[in-house]
Design an enzyme around this catalytic site. Structure first.
Site, mmCIF file in Angstrom:
data_model
loop_
_atom_site.group_PDB
_atom_site.id
_atom_site.type_symbol
_atom_site.label_atom_id
_atom_site.label_comp_id
_atom_site.label_asym_id
_atom_site.label_seq_id
_atom_site.Cartn_x
_atom_site.Cartn_y
_atom_site.Cartn_z
ATOM 1 N N ASP A 44 0.855 -1.182 0.000
ATOM 2 C CA ASP A 44 0.000 0.000 0.000
ATOM 3 C C ASP A 44 0.893 1.235 0.000
ATOM 4 O OD1 ASP A 44 -2.962 1.019 0.501
ATOM 5 O OD2 ASP A 44 -1.635 2.245 1.733
ATOM 6 N N GLU A 46 1.097 5.680 0.195
ATOM 7 C CA GLU A 46 0.508 7.003 0.379
ATOM 8 C C GLU A 46 1.251 7.936 -0.560
ATOM 9 O OE1 GLU A 46 -2.063 5.303 2.905
ATOM 10 O OE2 GLU A 46 -2.165 7.306 2.028
ATOM 11 N N HIS A 185 -5.496 5.043 6.374
ATOM 12 C CA HIS A 185 -4.773 5.851 5.387
ATOM 13 C C HIS A 185 -3.292 5.990 5.740
ATOM 14 C CE1 HIS A 185 -8.266 6.853 2.999
ATOM 15 N NE2 HIS A 185 -8.916 7.232 4.081
ATOM 16 N N ASP A 190 -2.810 -0.092 6.332
ATOM 17 C CA ASP A 190 -3.685 -0.480 5.229
ATOM 18 C C ASP A 190 -3.221 -1.783 4.578
ATOM 19 O OD1 ASP A 190 -4.788 2.746 3.876
ATOM 20 O OD2 ASP A 190 -4.972 1.827 5.848
#
Length: 607
Positions: A44, A46, A185, A190
């Protein structure tokens, strides 16, 4: 650092043959890797935005898992080489200062690729995460390994029906499957949640015979034979824009759809792997025929789709089927006005909306309550306070003038009501400034979830007020004829009455459009005047017409009424995210100049 973590059951395993069964030698095409032997790396990211070629990675989190056990985890912040946008800071909690001194993607990517070597990459909405990783590799001129990729969103669409979960977002699926980690988030959290979701999905796929890695390639794109055989329903449909209606065994309308180019091609797509929605596959299985409605223009097709959905309320359509139920926010007409969420519009008082749901309307009410000391009690107050009346806690903290006990008479309360009315029908700056200042304070205190809630309230108010102001202009305009050049040099003509499409026509480049305009006006639908700001059409229909009218190159041909846009209005700050950004990077300031020339109060067209 490697860790080991036992996951809950869910990974399909090969079962032993029953006693006495004859052994069977599988063919080469049946051989594969059992899922319990596959090493998955669940990743994952960001990022600073949603564009893989332009935005940058700020955090990578990954979990390596095989056979239900976590073999290792990878997590690091990444210096994006620039500031993190304010709305991303609010969403993720990752600030620019947190990334000072973090390694760059040039340092991080080789380590991640080594961590993921010889594994299958897994991500929730994999095109996003893998797209950013591939873009980073391309910028660094590193070859991209040929990872096999598994997208848990696509798997979920196969095995999680809409009646079990309203959507396939990570948070929704994590709650549905009881994941050990709640998504927040942040990349590693995540990724951990996605691991649990992955195993739950694989557990559901096992009874379908999907127990090997090679099975996953076809698990997300199957076209059942009975569905493919029904593609003959598209035979004979026209190659033109329009609306199509799937009808069931009792001639009932199951689904209404639209095509702005070719009805035949759009309907045929329901019988191919391009259709991913489970409910559509269910609908196709029971459909008996498809009725086309050919339209002259894409705009007419979209409008007819809305009207047919409202008329037939098909069970497989998700769009609004009851526009009369869309809520508004009203400032009541009484000696001490208050804000109320209502289902209709009445003349003589201010409204904003309509909103998609009552919850969003209540958010707009909360935004106004946070800005103005308007009373929040729900009952109608008498001009003279009732004996024994008592004030609520809002009066004690200075958030209400307490007209219920005589703290304010009607004259003293009137400026409060006037300020709320102005914010609803005109200038939104008081609400924007109040919420911008609050968001700045919460961000400085790193209370990001509260800041996001304040942002959502501001967004609901600004969008509702902007929609009401735009719709009010259309509702009061008795007739408008507009024209736009077509690709072949002709004209697309549109007749709008009180915000409703009353007629449309297309003329070729060799034809004088003026007789067509006269004919359109003479034969257009008669539309009674509504109570503004409500228009005479479905709210989404009015939105479509306004969007069409605002296109570059559209010309106003005839106008009966006034078409104006106030300089100080919610339309000027419809993108509440822009207001939030201003709040995070600059001191409070009006988004619109407070001293415009007195000679230009608004932009308008009149006839």
């Amino acid at each position: 650092m490697s860790t080991t973590r036992r996951l809950r059951p869910g990974v399909p395993v090969a079962s032993a043959p029953p006693p006495g069964a004859r052994p069977v030698q599988p063919g080469l095409d049946e051989l594969g890797t059992p899922l319990q032997d596959v090493t998955f790396v669940v990743v994952d990211l960001e990022t600073t935005g949603g564009r893989a070629g332009e935005d940058a990675i700020t955090e990578i989190g990954a979990v390596k898992v095989r056979g239900g056990e976590v073999l290792g985890e990878f997590q690091t912040l990444v210096d994006p080489g620039g500031p993190v946008p304010p709305y991303i800071q609010v969403l993720t909690g990752i600030t620019t200062s947190m990334l000072v001194g973090a390694p760059t993607i040039a340092e991080v990517l080789p380590s991640f690729l080594e961590f993921a070597r010889d594994s299958v990459l897994v991500a929730h909405n994999a095109p996003f995460d893998v797209g950013f990783l591939r873009a980073a590799a391309a910028r660094l001129e590193r070859p991209w390994p040929g990872f096999q990729v598994v997208d848990t969103v696509r798997l979920a669409r196969r095995v999680v029906p809409r009646d079990e979960a309203p959507n396939h977002k990570l948070g929704t699926l994590a709650a549905l499957f009881g994941a050990q980690v709640t998504p927040n988030h942040r990349a590693l959290s995540d990724a951990r949640a996605t691991v649990d979701v992955l195993h739950a999905l694989l557990g559901r796929l096992a009874p379908w015979g999907i127990t090997h890695l090679e099975d996953l390639a076809s698990a997300t794109d199957p076209v059942p034979g009975d569905v493919r055989r029904r593609r003959t329903l598209a035979d004979g449909l026209p190659d033109a824009p329009g609306v199509y209606l799937f009808r069931g065994p009792g001639d009932e309308v199951l689904y209404v759809g639209v095509s702005t180019t070719s009805l035949r091609r759009r309907v045929r797509s329901y019988f191919t792997s391009a259709e991913k929605r489970g409910r559509m596959t269910e609908m196709v299985r029971i459909a008996e025929r498809v009725d086309p409605v050919v339209c002259a223009t894409p705009l007419e097709a979209r409008v007819r789709e809305l009207r047919l959905i409202a008329e037939h309320a098909p069970r497989y359509n998700r769009r609004s089927r009851a526009p009369e139920r869309m809520p508004w926010v009203r400032l009541t007409d009484e000696p001490f006005p208050r804000l109320s969420v209502v289902r209709d519009v009445r003349a003589g008082t201010a409204h904003i909306g309509p909103f998609a749901s009552r919850a969003v309307a209540q958010q707009a009410v909360d935004a106004l309550h946070a800005t103005f000391p308007v009373r929040q009690c729900t009952g109608r107050l008498p001009v003279v306070p009732a004996p024994g009346a008592s004030a609520c806690v809002l009066a004690e903290v200075g958030r209400c003038g307490a007209p219920c006990v005589g703290g304010q008479d009607a004259a003293a309360y009137r400026p409060v009501a006037d300020a709320v009315r102005s914010a609803m029908s005109g200038d939104p700056q008081d609400v924007v400034r109040t919420h911008a200042a609050r968001i700045r304070t919460l961000v400085v205190q790193e209370r990001f979830e509260e800041a996001a809630g304040v942002r959502d309230r501001l967004t609901a108010y600004v969008r509702g007020a902007a929609r009401a102001q735009r719709h009010a202009t259309a509702a009061r305009c008795r007739e408008l004829v507009a024209a736009r050049r077509t690709d072949d040099g002709g004209w697309e003509l549109v007749l709008v009455r009180h915000g409703r499409l009353a007629g449309t026509a297309v003329v070729d480049r060799a034809t004088d459009p003026r007789p067509a305009v006269a004919s359109l006006r003479a034969g257009g639908e008669h539309v009674p005047a509504p109570v503004a700001p409500a228009t005479a059409a479905h709210p989404e229909e009015t939105d479509l017409l306004l969007a069409w009218l605002e296109q570059p190159g559209v010309r106003l041909v005839e106008l009966d009424g006034e078409w104006s846009s106030p300089v100080r209005s919610a339309q000027a700050v419809r993108d509440a995210a822009a207001a939030v950004a201003v709040a995070l990077v600059a001191p409070p300031a009006p988004l619109v100049d407070d001293t415009p020339p007195a000679s230009a109060p608004e932009r308008r067209h009149t006839a």
